[in-house]
Design a protein around this motif. Structure first.
Motif, PDB file in Angstrom:
ATOM      1  N   GLU A   6      79.355  49.866  53.631  1.00 15.46           N
ATOM      2  CA  GLU A   6      78.309  48.863  53.828  1.00 15.46           C
ATOM      3  C   GLU A   6      77.112  49.456  54.560  1.00 15.46           C
ATOM      4  O   GLU A   6      75.965  49.174  54.223  1.00 15.46           O
ATOM      5  CB  GLU A   6      78.846  47.676  54.622  1.00 15.46           C
ATOM      6  CG  GLU A   6      79.766  46.772  53.849  1.00 15.46           C
ATOM      7  CD  GLU A   6      80.255  45.610  54.697  1.00 15.46           C
ATOM      8  OE1 GLU A   6      79.410  44.941  55.323  1.00 15.46           O
ATOM      9  OE2 GLU A   6      81.472  45.387  54.731  1.00 15.46           O
ATOM     10  N   LEU A  10      73.371  49.732  53.107  1.00 21.38           N
ATOM     11  CA  LEU A  10      72.255  49.165  53.863  1.00 21.38           C
ATOM     12  C   LEU A  10      71.197  50.228  54.149  1.00 21.38           C
ATOM     13  O   LEU A  10      69.992  49.974  53.999  1.00 21.38           O
ATOM     14  CB  LEU A  10      72.762  48.525  55.158  1.00 21.38           C
ATOM     15  CG  LEU A  10      71.715  47.895  56.069  1.00 21.38           C
ATOM     16  CD1 LEU A  10      70.892  46.845  55.331  1.00 21.38           C
ATOM     17  CD2 LEU A  10      72.391  47.292  57.296  1.00 21.38           C
ATOM     18  N   TYR A  43      70.782  41.408  55.091  1.00 19.61           N
ATOM     19  CA  TYR A  43      71.952  42.112  55.599  1.00 19.61           C
ATOM     20  C   TYR A  43      72.644  41.227  56.614  1.00 19.61           C
ATOM     21  O   TYR A  43      72.095  40.213  57.053  1.00 19.61           O
ATOM     22  CB  TYR A  43      71.563  43.467  56.208  1.00 19.61           C
ATOM     23  CG  TYR A  43      70.725  43.396  57.463  1.00 19.61           C
ATOM     24  CD1 TYR A  43      71.319  43.499  58.718  1.00 19.61           C
ATOM     25  CD2 TYR A  43      69.351  43.227  57.402  1.00 19.61           C
ATOM     26  CE1 TYR A  43      70.549  43.436  59.873  1.00 19.61           C
ATOM     27  CE2 TYR A  43      68.583  43.166  58.548  1.00 19.61           C
ATOM     28  CZ  TYR A  43      69.182  43.270  59.775  1.00 19.61           C
ATOM     29  OH  TYR A  43      68.431  43.207  60.919  1.00 19.61           O
TER      30      TYR A  43
END
Length: 71
Positions: A6, A10, A43
């Motif tokens: 993740e 990001l 996010y």
């Protein structure tokens, strides 16, 4: 691990939006909020902190992504 994946996704998304903004507008984004508002960056604010430091309109910003409460 999934958190590392993740974080990498990001990081890539933020960098892609920074470069896209520069290509379209001729300047680097002045803030992270600007990227979220104008380029649709989303996010998990509860999971990650993004330290975004704009140095100037023609110098690529410094970006550091930090995981909150790493397990």
């Amino acid at each position: 691990s999934s958190v590392n994946d993740e974080k990498e996704i990001l990081t890539n998304a933020v960098n892609r939006d920074i470069v896209h903004c520069y290509a379209v507008e001729g300047m680097y984004p002045p803030s992270l909020h600007y990227i979220e508002k104008n380029y649709g960056l989303t996010y998990d604010h509860d999971r990650f902190i993004i330290d975004y430091e704009a140095i100037g309109s023609n110098i690529m910003p410094s970006v550091m992504i930090i995981e909150r409460n790493p397990e």
